[in-house]
Every structure is written in C-alpha cells, then in structure tokens.
Design a protein around this motif. Structure first.
Motif, PDB file in Angstrom:
ATOM      1  N   ALA A   1      33.462   4.927  15.939  1.00  0.00           N
ATOM      2  CA  ALA A   1      34.572   4.356  15.172  1.00  0.00           C
ATOM      3  C   ALA A   1      34.166   3.055  14.497  1.00  0.00           C
ATOM      4  CB  ALA A   1      35.773   4.106  16.072  1.00  0.00           C
ATOM      5  N   GLU A   2      33.169   2.371  15.072  1.00  0.00           N
ATOM      6  CA  GLU A   2      32.738   1.100  14.505  1.00  0.00           C
ATOM      7  C   GLU A   2      31.264   0.864  14.801  1.00  0.00           C
ATOM      8  OE1 GLU A   2      35.669  -1.473  16.220  1.00  0.00           O
ATOM      9  OE2 GLU A   2      34.679  -1.514  18.159  1.00  0.00           O
ATOM     10  N   VAL A   3      30.678  -0.038  13.995  1.00  0.00           N
ATOM     11  CA  VAL A   3      29.240  -0.313  14.091  1.00  0.00           C
ATOM     12  C   VAL A   3      29.055  -1.825  14.179  1.00  0.00           C
ATOM     13  CG1 VAL A   3      26.994  -0.110  12.932  1.00  0.00           C
ATOM     14  CG2 VAL A   3      28.692   1.726  12.711  1.00  0.00           C
ATOM     15  N   ARG A   4      28.182  -2.233  15.097  1.00  0.00           N
ATOM     16  CA  ARG A   4      27.799  -3.646  15.140  1.00  0.00           C
ATOM     17  C   ARG A   4      26.305  -3.720  14.883  1.00  0.00           C
ATOM     18  NH1 ARG A   4      25.438  -4.958  20.118  1.00  0.00           N
ATOM     19  NH2 ARG A   4      25.996  -3.453  21.712  1.00  0.00           N
ATOM     20  N   PHE A   5      25.911  -4.817  14.247  1.00  0.00           N
ATOM     21  CA  PHE A   5      24.515  -4.996  13.865  1.00  0.00           C
ATOM     22  C   PHE A   5      23.899  -6.113  14.694  1.00  0.00           C
ATOM     23  CE2 PHE A   5      26.457  -3.014  10.194  1.00  0.00           C
ATOM     24  CZ  PHE A   5      25.508  -2.056   9.850  1.00  0.00           C
ATOM     25  N   THR A   6      22.632  -5.913  15.034  1.00  0.00           N
ATOM     26  CA  THR A   6      21.882  -6.934  15.767  1.00  0.00           C
ATOM     27  C   THR A   6      20.530  -7.134  15.092  1.00  0.00           C
ATOM     28  OG1 THR A   6      20.913  -5.306  17.280  1.00  0.00           O
ATOM     29  CG2 THR A   6      22.962  -6.356  17.988  1.00  0.00           C
ATOM     30  N   ARG A   7      19.929  -8.290  15.371  1.00  0.00           N
ATOM     31  CA  ARG A   7      18.554  -8.567  14.964  1.00  0.00           C
ATOM     32  C   ARG A   7      17.927  -9.290  16.136  1.00  0.00           C
ATOM     33  NH1 ARG A   7      18.622 -11.323   9.879  1.00  0.00           N
ATOM     34  NH2 ARG A   7      18.769  -9.260   9.007  1.00  0.00           N
ATOM     35  N   ASP A   8      16.827  -8.751  16.627  1.00  0.00           N
ATOM     36  CA  ASP A   8      16.156  -9.296  17.807  1.00  0.00           C
ATOM     37  C   ASP A   8      17.131  -9.427  18.970  1.00  0.00           C
ATOM     38  OD1 ASP A   8      13.765  -9.512  16.346  1.00  0.00           O
ATOM     39  OD2 ASP A   8      14.357 -11.502  15.597  1.00  0.00           O
ATOM     40  N   GLY A   9      18.036  -8.465  19.098  1.00  0.00           N
ATOM     41  CA  GLY A   9      18.984  -8.447  20.201  1.00  0.00           C
ATOM     42  C   GLY A   9      20.196  -9.345  20.031  1.00  0.00           C
ATOM     43  N   GLN A  10      20.244 -10.144  18.992  1.00  0.00           N
ATOM     44  CA  GLN A  10      21.369 -11.061  18.751  1.00  0.00           C
ATOM     45  C   GLN A  10      22.316 -10.467  17.714  1.00  0.00           C
ATOM     46  OE1 GLN A  10      21.714 -13.960  20.556  1.00  0.00           O
ATOM     47  NE2 GLN A  10      19.935 -13.122  21.630  1.00  0.00           N
ATOM     48  N   ARG A  11      23.614 -10.698  17.925  1.00  0.00           N
ATOM     49  CA  ARG A  11      24.599 -10.222  16.958  1.00  0.00           C
ATOM     50  C   ARG A  11      24.335 -10.805  15.581  1.00  0.00           C
ATOM     51  NH1 ARG A  11      30.563  -8.382  18.327  1.00  0.00           N
ATOM     52  NH2 ARG A  11      29.741  -7.328  20.133  1.00  0.00           N
ATOM     53  N   LEU A  12      24.485  -9.993  14.575  1.00  0.00           N
ATOM     54  CA  LEU A  12      24.163 -10.368  13.213  1.00  0.00           C
ATOM     55  C   LEU A  12      25.445 -10.511  12.392  1.00  0.00           C
ATOM     56  CD1 LEU A  12      21.693 -10.705  11.341  1.00  0.00           C
ATOM     57  CD2 LEU A  12      21.806  -8.251  10.917  1.00  0.00           C
ATOM     58  N   GLU A  13      25.529 -11.552  11.586  1.00  0.00           N
ATOM     59  CA  GLU A  13      26.632 -11.677  10.636  1.00  0.00           C
ATOM     60  C   GLU A  13      26.279 -10.874   9.395  1.00  0.00           C
ATOM     61  OE1 GLU A  13      27.591 -15.750   9.633  1.00  0.00           O
ATOM     62  OE2 GLU A  13      29.366 -15.594  10.907  1.00  0.00           O
ATOM     63  N   VAL A  14      27.180  -9.967   9.019  1.00  0.00           N
ATOM     64  CA  VAL A  14      26.921  -9.114   7.856  1.00  0.00           C
ATOM     65  C   VAL A  14      28.107  -9.171   6.897  1.00  0.00           C
ATOM     66  CG1 VAL A  14      25.419  -7.579   9.172  1.00  0.00           C
ATOM     67  CG2 VAL A  14      27.821  -7.035   8.951  1.00  0.00           C
ATOM     68  N   PRO A  15      27.853  -8.892   5.621  1.00  0.00           N
ATOM     69  CA  PRO A  15      28.941  -8.947   4.639  1.00  0.00           C
ATOM     70  C   PRO A  15      29.781  -7.677   4.618  1.00  0.00           C
ATOM     71  CG  PRO A  15      26.876  -8.490   3.542  1.00  0.00           C
ATOM     72  CD  PRO A  15      26.556  -8.698   4.993  1.00  0.00           C
ATOM     73  N   ARG A  16      31.077  -7.881   4.441  1.00  0.00           N
ATOM     74  CA  ARG A  16      31.997  -6.779   4.136  1.00  0.00           C
ATOM     75  C   ARG A  16      31.931  -6.563   2.623  1.00  0.00           C
ATOM     76  NH1 ARG A  16      35.633 -10.164   7.297  1.00  0.00           N
ATOM     77  NH2 ARG A  16      35.921  -9.270   9.350  1.00  0.00           N
ATOM     78  N   SER A  17      32.671  -5.592   2.130  1.00  0.00           N
ATOM     79  CA  SER A  17      32.628  -5.313   0.691  1.00  0.00           C
ATOM     80  C   SER A  17      33.139  -6.475  -0.149  1.00  0.00           C
ATOM     81  CB  SER A  17      33.432  -4.048   0.363  1.00  0.00           C
ATOM     82  OG  SER A  17      34.805  -4.249   0.614  1.00  0.00           O
ATOM     83  N   ASP A  18      34.002  -7.316   0.428  1.00  0.00           N
ATOM     84  CA  ASP A  18      34.516  -8.458  -0.339  1.00  0.00           C
ATOM     85  C   ASP A  18      33.592  -9.678  -0.264  1.00  0.00           C
ATOM     86  OD1 ASP A  18      34.937  -9.424   2.236  1.00  0.00           O
ATOM     87  OD2 ASP A  18      37.114  -9.555   2.044  1.00  0.00           O
ATOM     88  N   GLY A  19      32.457  -9.530   0.421  1.00  0.00           N
ATOM     89  CA  GLY A  19      31.482 -10.609   0.511  1.00  0.00           C
ATOM     90  C   GLY A  19      31.665 -11.529   1.703  1.00  0.00           C
ATOM     91  N   THR A  20      32.783 -11.424   2.419  1.00  0.00           N
ATOM     92  CA  THR A  20      32.979 -12.267   3.596  1.00  0.00           C
ATOM     93  C   THR A  20      32.068 -11.814   4.720  1.00  0.00           C
ATOM     94  OG1 THR A  20      34.797 -10.904   4.433  1.00  0.00           O
ATOM     95  CG2 THR A  20      35.386 -12.780   3.020  1.00  0.00           C
ATOM     96  N   LEU A  21      31.554 -12.759   5.501  1.00  0.00           N
ATOM     97  CA  LEU A  21      30.645 -12.464   6.596  1.00  0.00           C
ATOM     98  C   LEU A  21      31.407 -12.330   7.904  1.00  0.00           C
ATOM     99  CD1 LEU A  21      27.751 -14.956   5.793  1.00  0.00           C
ATOM    100  CD2 LEU A  21      27.809 -12.488   5.374  1.00  0.00           C
ATOM    101  N   THR A  22      30.934 -11.432   8.749  1.00  0.00           N
ATOM    102  CA  THR A  22      31.520 -11.255  10.066  1.00  0.00           C
ATOM    103  C   THR A  22      30.454 -10.804  11.049  1.00  0.00           C
ATOM    104  OG1 THR A  22      33.253 -10.191  11.368  1.00  0.00           O
ATOM    105  CG2 THR A  22      32.217  -8.848   9.670  1.00  0.00           C
ATOM    106  N   SER A  23      30.618 -11.215  12.306  1.00  0.00           N
ATOM    107  CA  SER A  23      29.744 -10.700  13.363  1.00  0.00           C
ATOM    108  C   SER A  23      30.505  -9.673  14.200  1.00  0.00           C
ATOM    109  CB  SER A  23      29.245 -11.844  14.245  1.00  0.00           C
ATOM    110  OG  SER A  23      30.342 -12.510  14.857  1.00  0.00           O
ATOM    111  N   ALA A  24      31.752  -9.403  13.825  1.00  0.00           N
ATOM    112  CA  ALA A  24      32.568  -8.402  14.511  1.00  0.00           C
ATOM    113  C   ALA A  24      32.090  -7.001  14.140  1.00  0.00           C
ATOM    114  CB  ALA A  24      34.037  -8.581  14.128  1.00  0.00           C
TER     115      ALA A  24
END
Length: 185
Positions: free
Chosen positions: A148-171
């Motif tokens: 239902a949802e995807v979270r992104f990590t880099r080197d095991g740490q949560r990653l802040e990624v952009p939504r389509s509107d450009g806002t960043l989230t680590s959720a």
C-alpha cells in the motif's frame, strides 16, 4: 391472502426498483481502462497467467503498463524491470524510464509497506527526473496487492523524497502522492 399480496408487491418492487430499464438488445459500455486480467491488444509477448503493472514514463508523466508473466514477480524483480526499462514495443509507443542504470534494492515488505534502498542518484539529474524516478517505484510497487505504501532508504537511513508537488517527505509514500502524474496508457 394478504401475506401473499405483500410478498408479490415486494418482489415486483425489488425486481423493478434497481433503476435500470429493460432493453431489447445489449449495448456497448465504455470502461475507463483495460482490465488487468485481460491480455493486452497486439502484444508480442506471450500471454502469461499473472498481470503485473510497471510504471513507465512518457512526456514527463507516468503510464501504467500491464505485463503478463507466468508467476507473480518479487518486488526486486519488478524493480529490475523498471531499471531495464521498456520493451521494444513499449519504446515504439514512446515509453521510457528515468531509472536506467540505477541500482534499486527491495528490502522487503512489512505489513503493507515496502522498503526500497535507493542510491544517491547524483546531483546532475534534473529535479523532475528525481520526482519521476521515485514516482515510478511507488506507483509500480503499490500496484501490487500486498503493498500500500513505499518508504525509501539510503545506507539504511530513511530518505527524504519529493512528492509530485515537489514537497519533501520521509514518510511512506502512496500512489496518490503521484496521482496527478498518471496519464492513460
């Protein structure tokens, strides 16, 4: 007698009350998109038993492509398909991927949340390409029945990624975070 009359009245009301008038002949119903369980039209790939969705890119928008396989792919196999990109037929239809050469790693599914290790994509990439890259992953994996949802990590740490509107989230992200980027296939 009164009870029989009541049952007959109720039966007539229920049968006639659905709001659909009787028709002499069937008519065509236009559905918004092709069902995932029906084979693609004009596909050169062998028709498999399972439909999987891969989100590719056309004109900086996402396009959901249905590919048929013999068995349901693992999340890693779907990520590998995204990196490999479109088939020859999909390329001829103007589809591409912004994930070429990116090493994505599925870290598993917990509950209905998939974790994806996403390497540093490099600062040379255009901002919209970064949004499309994350959107391709999210929309592909959330098309699975177990995600239902995807979270992104880099080197095991949560990653802040952009939504389509450009806002960043680590959720964790859902396909609805990129819904305005989807276009019909």
């Amino acid at each position: 007698m009164r009870r029989a009359c009541g049952i007959a009245t109720t039966t007539v009301f229920l049968l006639g009350g659905c709001g659909v008038g009787a028709q002499d002949e069937p008519h065509v119903v236009d559905l918004p998109r092709q069902a995932l369980t029906s084979p693609g039209q004009g596909t050169s790939e062998p028709v498999g038993d399972v439909a999987q969705v891969i989100c590719l890119v056309r004109d900086e928008n996402l396009v959901q492509q249905v590919r048929r396989t013999r068995s349901y792919p693992t999340p890693q196999a779907q990520l590998d398909s995204l990196v490999t990109g479109p088939t020859a037929e999909e390329r001829n239809a103007g589809l591409t991927t912004v994930l070429s050469g990116v090493k994505l790693t599925a870290r598993g599914i917990t509950g209905a949340q998939a974790a994806v290790e996403f390497p540093d994509a490099g600062e040379g990439r255009a901002r919209n390409d970064k949004i499309l890259a994350y959107a391709q992953v999210v929309c592909t994996l959330t098309a699975r029945p177990d995600v239902a949802e995807v979270r992104f990590t880099r080197d095991g740490q949560r990653l802040e990624v952009p939504r389509s509107d450009g806002t960043l989230t680590s959720a964790p992200l859902r396909s609805s975070d990129y819904a305005d980027m989807l276009q019909p296939g």
